[in-house]
Design a protein around this motif. Structure first.
Motif, PDB file in Angstrom:
ATOM      1  N   ARG A 159     -42.885  64.130  69.442  1.00  0.00           N
ATOM      2  CA  ARG A 159     -42.330  63.107  70.153  1.00  0.00           C
ATOM      3  C   ARG A 159     -41.099  63.441  70.928  1.00  0.00           C
ATOM      4  O   ARG A 159     -40.117  63.852  70.069  1.00  0.00           O
ATOM      5  CB  ARG A 159     -42.160  61.893  69.309  1.00  0.00           C
ATOM      6  CG  ARG A 159     -41.948  60.770  69.984  1.00  0.00           C
ATOM      7  CD  ARG A 159     -43.079  59.936  70.515  1.00  0.00           C
ATOM      8  NE  ARG A 159     -42.936  58.634  70.862  1.00  0.00           N
ATOM      9  CZ  ARG A 159     -43.622  58.048  71.730  1.00  0.00           C
ATOM     10  NH1 ARG A 159     -44.750  58.533  72.203  1.00  0.00           N
ATOM     11  NH2 ARG A 159     -43.392  56.467  71.990  1.00  0.00           N
ATOM     12  N   ARG A 175     -37.776  62.833  73.590  1.00  0.00           N
ATOM     13  CA  ARG A 175     -37.114  61.989  74.334  1.00  0.00           C
ATOM     14  C   ARG A 175     -36.590  62.904  75.669  1.00  0.00           C
ATOM     15  O   ARG A 175     -35.633  63.965  75.413  1.00  0.00           O
ATOM     16  CB  ARG A 175     -35.875  61.386  73.669  1.00  0.00           C
ATOM     17  CG  ARG A 175     -34.986  60.376  74.645  1.00  0.00           C
ATOM     18  CD  ARG A 175     -34.051  59.754  73.881  1.00  0.00           C
ATOM     19  NE  ARG A 175     -33.243  58.796  74.378  1.00  0.00           N
ATOM     20  CZ  ARG A 175     -32.535  57.873  73.669  1.00  0.00           C
ATOM     21  NH1 ARG A 175     -32.322  58.042  72.508  1.00  0.00           N
ATOM     22  NH2 ARG A 175     -31.902  56.832  74.548  1.00  0.00           N
ATOM     23  N   THR A 231     -48.427  61.149  80.218  1.00  0.00           N
ATOM     24  CA  THR A 231     -47.871  59.795  80.632  1.00  0.00           C
ATOM     25  C   THR A 231     -46.412  59.660  80.034  1.00  0.00           C
ATOM     26  O   THR A 231     -46.167  60.059  78.837  1.00  0.00           O
ATOM     27  CB  THR A 231     -48.874  58.883  80.268  1.00  0.00           C
ATOM     28  OG1 THR A 231     -50.184  58.923  80.667  1.00  0.00           O
ATOM     29  CG2 THR A 231     -48.355  57.309  80.368  1.00  0.00           C
ATOM     30  N   THR A 248     -43.266  56.996  78.890  1.00  0.00           N
ATOM     31  CA  THR A 248     -42.755  55.670  78.362  1.00  0.00           C
ATOM     32  C   THR A 248     -41.583  55.513  78.847  1.00  0.00           C
ATOM     33  O   THR A 248     -40.651  56.358  77.876  1.00  0.00           O
ATOM     34  CB  THR A 248     -43.243  55.226  76.935  1.00  0.00           C
ATOM     35  OG1 THR A 248     -44.429  55.640  76.596  1.00  0.00           O
ATOM     36  CG2 THR A 248     -42.843  53.789  76.816  1.00  0.00           C
ATOM     37  N   THR A 295     -37.968  53.821  78.622  1.00  0.00           N
ATOM     38  CA  THR A 295     -36.970  53.424  77.444  1.00  0.00           C
ATOM     39  C   THR A 295     -35.697  52.812  77.848  1.00  0.00           C
ATOM     40  O   THR A 295     -35.458  51.803  77.401  1.00  0.00           O
ATOM     41  CB  THR A 295     -37.176  54.131  75.971  1.00  0.00           C
ATOM     42  OG1 THR A 295     -36.148  55.382  76.445  1.00  0.00           O
ATOM     43  CG2 THR A 295     -38.447  54.506  75.605  1.00  0.00           C
ATOM     44  N   HIS A 329     -40.373  48.609  77.066  1.00  0.00           N
ATOM     45  CA  HIS A 329     -41.020  49.964  77.369  1.00  0.00           C
ATOM     46  C   HIS A 329     -42.130  49.701  78.464  1.00  0.00           C
ATOM     47  O   HIS A 329     -42.973  48.683  78.467  1.00  0.00           O
ATOM     48  CB  HIS A 329     -41.680  50.320  76.199  1.00  0.00           C
ATOM     49  CG  HIS A 329     -40.556  50.659  75.048  1.00  0.00           C
ATOM     50  ND1 HIS A 329     -40.822  51.540  73.878  1.00  0.00           N
ATOM     51  CD2 HIS A 329     -39.084  50.548  75.148  1.00  0.00           C
ATOM     52  CE1 HIS A 329     -39.821  51.800  73.325  1.00  0.00           C
ATOM     53  NE2 HIS A 329     -38.716  51.346  74.023  1.00  0.00           N
ATOM     54  N   ALA A 330     -42.292  50.583  79.259  1.00  0.00           N
ATOM     55  CA  ALA A 330     -43.315  50.672  80.466  1.00  0.00           C
ATOM     56  C   ALA A 330     -44.083  52.011  80.336  1.00  0.00           C
ATOM     57  O   ALA A 330     -43.095  53.194  80.628  1.00  0.00           O
ATOM     58  CB  ALA A 330     -42.733  50.025  81.571  1.00  0.00           C
ATOM     59  N   GLU A 331     -45.162  52.073  80.640  1.00  0.00           N
ATOM     60  CA  GLU A 331     -45.889  53.355  80.787  1.00  0.00           C
ATOM     61  C   GLU A 331     -46.006  53.780  82.546  1.00  0.00           C
ATOM     62  O   GLU A 331     -46.309  52.923  82.941  1.00  0.00           O
ATOM     63  CB  GLU A 331     -47.112  53.616  80.284  1.00  0.00           C
ATOM     64  CG  GLU A 331     -46.944  53.726  78.847  1.00  0.00           C
ATOM     65  CD  GLU A 331     -48.577  53.799  78.214  1.00  0.00           C
ATOM     66  OE1 GLU A 331     -49.649  54.117  78.896  1.00  0.00           O
ATOM     67  OE2 GLU A 331     -48.748  53.991  76.923  1.00  0.00           O
ATOM     68  N   THR A 332     -45.708  55.041  82.794  1.00  0.00           N
ATOM     69  CA  THR A 332     -45.968  55.507  84.058  1.00  0.00           C
ATOM     70  C   THR A 332     -46.185  56.886  84.125  1.00  0.00           C
ATOM     71  O   THR A 332     -46.100  57.598  83.117  1.00  0.00           O
ATOM     72  CB  THR A 332     -44.581  55.103  84.911  1.00  0.00           C
ATOM     73  OG1 THR A 332     -44.841  55.433  86.315  1.00  0.00           O
ATOM     74  CG2 THR A 332     -43.458  56.195  84.319  1.00  0.00           C
ATOM     75  N   VAL A 347     -37.154  58.655  78.850  1.00  0.00           N
ATOM     76  CA  VAL A 347     -38.467  58.704  78.800  1.00  0.00           C
ATOM     77  C   VAL A 347     -38.881  59.021  77.387  1.00  0.00           C
ATOM     78  O   VAL A 347     -38.139  59.910  76.996  1.00  0.00           O
ATOM     79  CB  VAL A 347     -39.471  58.902  79.866  1.00  0.00           C
ATOM     80  CG1 VAL A 347     -39.070  58.481  81.100  1.00  0.00           C
ATOM     81  CG2 VAL A 347     -39.577  60.387  79.953  1.00  0.00           C
TER      82      VAL A 347
END
Length: 545
Positions: free
Chosen positions: A314, A316, A336, A338, A340, A349-352, A365
């Motif tokens: 994971r 950042r 993808t 996310t 933050t 949080h939004a995925e893009t 992200v």
């Protein structure tokens, strides 16, 4: 490579020094009282305005500022030293003469924890005076780094001690606020860690984006500004810009000691005026300057920065756009993202697939690393060039320099599609004061301004402590402008994120609000360095009493 394991970040020790005061400030200390413009001259201002005397306003080193700093508290002192100096920098197969912090590009990352006291001694080894602006921080006013407004310029050969409490965690950066020095190599990241970090991740990857021309075929940012002012028919009469600080001991070039070019001339380099750059995302014209290179972490795509990780890690990623005139669309191939955080503050949080960053903007992200080799591509929006870094978690051939991941054309987020996390949401309140900020000017005259007036440190818009202030920003130009506020964070409309920089498209309106809780004199300006240095800056001043 700006990558850290989470274990290393949590375990790294940072020197803590005593709480005694730093040595007395060297020549160049700010003192309250009347100021000339940042180019050493007084500029025209409107006569007979209320509150037009400097004594009407809180001084940057006044007791109100000291009291606000006292209320912030004083945590462990994190001490740093930094030297801006002429330097030879290898961009990855191409060496340039430029100016940099301690001979590295970007400058060395500073990392502190929210609540700490940051103490930086800056020793100026440049041929020009300089300063340090702490982009995005709500700090004490006399540490904000705007020459002749909040401090005197730091003269060549002099030192200056910056010292202030850091309150908000997040991704920030710092750079000069002197002339067009930011468009050389004078910038570096500042990471403020959250002592109660809610995110879980294995490592960080810091991504600093930049457009580059300094030292390439004789080009310098000073010459580019002179060319823009002349080549677009400017009648502003400011020549090399608004930040021509006192204290020159050498030419504005600094690469070879040549004298500064006069208004409307070039020092032998090719023309850098960009024509025909178009972007639907930016509402038309994408920028003014044709940069030969675009960099990630100071590296060309031919010799990219590499993040090495394990499949399943994971990560950042902290994005910073340190460019002078370029918006970047960024994506990581095969992944993808996310989102933050925006400009240091948490968002829902939004995925893009991709993000759009104007100059000065930052986004954090999270990604889960896949197995293989993947390009992280930053497309210079509307300019037909790109920068690249690489994520490597396994074997495989590195992507080519012109690789364009399909994610760049996928789902794209900008600040206006994000919402503030509950912890960062502004309390609903009717504004006490509305400040009209009309962005004016044109490429034809290169006469960028706010409310039709080019910058003067004496021309201040009054606000009062405790007010909810609405900035009603209207872009009356045919270009986009990334608007940045110093010392505060505004809220975008309809529950949008807390930010200090926001893109305002041509012909559009934007209302943002902030609480006046940090006394002093604070700039609001376009973060296109050539627009700001041509006059698109103004000052919000806290009234006394």
């Amino acid at each position: 490579m700006r990558t850290h394991s989470r274990r290393a970040l949590l375990g790294a020790g940072i020197a803590v020094v005593g709480s005694g005061l730093l040595a007395a400030r060297a020549t160049g200390e700010f003192s309250s009282g009347p100021h000339s413009g940042t180019d050493g001259r007084d500029h025209a201002r409107r006569p007979h305005e209320p509150h037009d005397r400097p004594s009407d306003y809180v001084a940057p080193d006044g007791p109100e500022v000291s009291e606000a700093e006292r209320k912030r508290g004083s945590g462990p002192v994190r001490e740093f030293r930094m030297t801006p100096t002429p330097a030879r920098i290898d961009l990855g197969g191409r060496t340039v003469h430029t100016w940099a912090y301690d001979d590295v590009l970007p400058g060395k990352e500073m990392r502190v924890t929210a609540g700490d006291t940051l103490a930086l001694t800056l020793a100026n080894h440049l041929p020009q005076s300089t300063s340090v602006h702490w982009h995005g921080l709500a700090l004490r006013n006399d540490m904000d780094g705007v020459p002749t407004l909040t401090q005197r310029p730091i003269m060549p050969g002099a030192s200056f001690p910056y010292r202030f409490t850091v309150t908000h965690p997040g991704t920030y950066w710092f750079h000069p606020h002197s002339r067009v020095q930011q468009d050389r190599g004078l910038y570096a990241p500042l990471i403020v860690e959250d002592p109660k970090e809610p995110l879980s991740y294995d490592r960080e990857w810091l991504i600093v984006l930049d457009d580059w021309l300094d030292g390439v075929d004789g080009s310098t940012p000073d010459d580019v500004l002179a060319e823009l002012n002349h080549g677009m028919g400017s009648h502003s009469g400011h020549g090399g810009g608004m930040h021509g600080d006192e204290g020159e001991t050498g030419g504005s070039d600094g690469n070879h000691g040549a004298p500064a070019t006069g208004r409307g001339t070039r020092a032998g380099g090719p023309s850098r005026v960009l024509t025909g750059s178009r972007s639907t995302l930016l509402g038309g014209d994408a920028g003014d300057v044709d940069y030969p290179f675009h960099l990630i972490n100071g590296r060309l795509a031919e010799a990219p920065d590499i993040c090495r990780a394990k499949p399943g890690d994971r990560i950042r990623i902290r994005f910073i756009n340190a460019g002078g005139d370029t918006a970047y669309r960024v994506a990581l191939g095969g992944h993808t993202m996310t989102v933050t955080h925006a400009d240091g503050f948490p968002v829902e949080h939004a995925e893009t697939d991709a993000l759009l960053l104007g100059m000065g903007e930052r986004y954090d992200v999270l990604i889960t690393a896949k197995d293989g080799v993947f390009p992280l591509t930053a497309l210079a929006e509307g300019k037909k060039h790109s920068a690249q870094a690489v994520l490597r978690t396994g074997s495989g051939r590195a992507p080519g320099r012109s690789t364009r991941p399909r994610e760049l054309d996928g789902k794209l987020l900008s600040a206006y599609r994000l919402r503030a996390a509950e912890s960062a949401r502004a309390v609903a309140r009717r504004p006490d004061r509305t400040v009209e900020l009309n962005l004016t000017g044109s490429m034809a005259k290169f006469d960028w301004a706010i409310n039709g007036r080019q910058y003067s440190p004496r021309d201040r818009t009054p606000i009062r402590a405790g007010e909810r202030v609405r900035l009603a920003i209207r872009n009356h130009t045919r270009m986009w402008h990334p608007v940045h506020i110093h010392g505060h964070h505004f809220a975008l409309p309809d529950g949008g994120p807390r930010k200090d920089s926001a893109i305002v498209l041509p012909g559009r309106r934007l209302n943002v609000e902030f609480d006046a809780d940090n006394p002093g004199l604070w700039m609001v300006h376009c973060h296109n360095v050539y627009h700001s240095e041509s006059g698109m800056m103004t000052v919000l001043g806290y009234l006394k009493g």
